[in-house]
Scaffold this active site. Structure first.
Site, mmCIF file in Angstrom:
data_model
loop_
_atom_site.group_PDB
_atom_site.id
_atom_site.type_symbol
_atom_site.label_atom_id
_atom_site.label_comp_id
_atom_site.label_asym_id
_atom_site.label_seq_id
_atom_site.Cartn_x
_atom_site.Cartn_y
_atom_site.Cartn_z
ATOM 1 N NE ARG A 105 -6.565 -17.628 2.245
ATOM 2 C CZ ARG A 105 -7.471 -16.684 2.328
ATOM 3 N NH1 ARG A 105 -7.171 -15.445 2.039
ATOM 4 N NH2 ARG A 105 -8.697 -16.971 2.676
ATOM 5 C CB SER A 107 -0.586 -16.457 -1.397
ATOM 6 O OG SER A 107 -1.599 -16.182 -0.443
ATOM 7 C CB CYS A 108 0.296 -13.015 1.814
ATOM 8 S SG CYS A 108 -1.154 -13.441 2.792
ATOM 9 N N GLY A 109 1.136 -15.082 4.077
ATOM 10 C CA GLY A 109 1.521 -15.331 5.456
ATOM 11 C C GLY A 109 1.373 -14.121 6.356
ATOM 12 C CG LEU A 110 1.489 -10.414 4.935
ATOM 13 C CD1 LEU A 110 1.191 -9.223 4.043
ATOM 14 C CD2 LEU A 110 2.697 -10.132 5.800
#
Length: 268
Positions: A105, A107-110
């Site tokens: 996402r 929001s984080c990309g993790l």
């Protein structure tokens, strides 16, 4: 290729004034399917600009390969987003990428899914649910500010809170991740049996599409965000019949979707 921003109409509410239409530029949010030498790896939610830079940076910061090992990047535009393939030089010893089970996402990309079709899924249609007065929103913001203990201590967290239709605080949860805070709130509401359709959710963050998705999936008809939404968030809110309010402040807020659930005065 898509532009990085788009303008969308909204209505500005201020206490004691009529609703004023205005147009606001918003960032685009697009599913970017990332493959490594043709093998799907993850889907990132990102602004569709400088996508080749995103792919190269991701590969290096995830310790998948060194910059010199990247032979090239190809980008293909699809109906559901962008397909990006990072090709490695012959003989490059690309490290094994860490596994990803959830969508990456914005929001984080993790963590991420592997296919574009799984990234932005269709949402259920919400029923009418609660209607609230415009004045309930600044009342809720003031109540939420007083309850963010971790936020006041650290200045490094987000909060998500559920309010009844009058703007009275019911539950609040905090986390370093805005989507985590909303997930915590959803779980807490389920644990005690609160009906999300009877009130509204406030998040102390910007509103990208996954915040809309989470609100819809718990059955909440109204989502209020302190910062601006993305264009995709507005599109998904309209599709799901969600009321989306953003740029919420003590003296006013902007209505981007579903304004029919908001009224100026308390009903007699």
């Amino acid at each position: 290729m898509q532009s990085a921003s788009a303008s969308r109409p909204a209505e500005q509410w201020r206490a004691g004034r009529a609703l004023e239409p205005f147009t606001r530029p918003l960032p685009r949010e697009t599913a970017v399917g990332l493959s490594l030498d043709g093998r799907p790896h993850t889907v990132l939610m990102a602004t569709p600009e400088n996508v080749e830079d995103l792919a190269r940076g991701f590969v290096v910061t995830e310790a998948i390969a060194a910059p010199a090992d990247i032979a090239g990047v190809t980008i293909k535009e699809e109906e559901r987003g962008l397909l990006v393939d990072v090709r490695f030089a012959p003989g490059a010893l690309a490290r094994k990428a860490r596994p990803r089970n959830l969508e990456g996402r914005s929001s984080c990309g993790l963590c991420g899914v592997q296919r574009l079709v799984d990234a932005v899924r269709p949402l259920p249609m919400l029923g009418q649910g609660a209607r609230i007065a415009h004045a309930a929103i600044p009342r809720a913001l003031a109540a939420l500010e007083a309850e963010q203990a971790l936020g006041r201590l650290t200045r490094a967290t987000h909060a998500a809170a559920f309010f009844d239709a009058e703007g009275m605080l019911v539950l609040v949860r905090e986390d370093v991740g805005r989507h985590n805070a909303l997930d915590k709130l959803a779980g807490a509401m389920m644990a005690v049996g609160h009906d999300a359709a009877r009130g509204f959710v406030v998040v102390t963050s910007r509103c990208s599409f996954e915040m809309v998705e989470k609100a819809v999936r718990i059955g909440c008809p109204i989502l209020v965000a302190v910062s601006a939404p993305t264009e995709l968030a507005i599109t998904k809110a309209n599709e799901a019949n969600l009321t989306l309010v953003a740029l919420a402040r003590a003296d006013g807020h902007a209505v981007f979707a579903g304004g029919e659930r908001l009224f100026e005065m308390e009903p007699a």
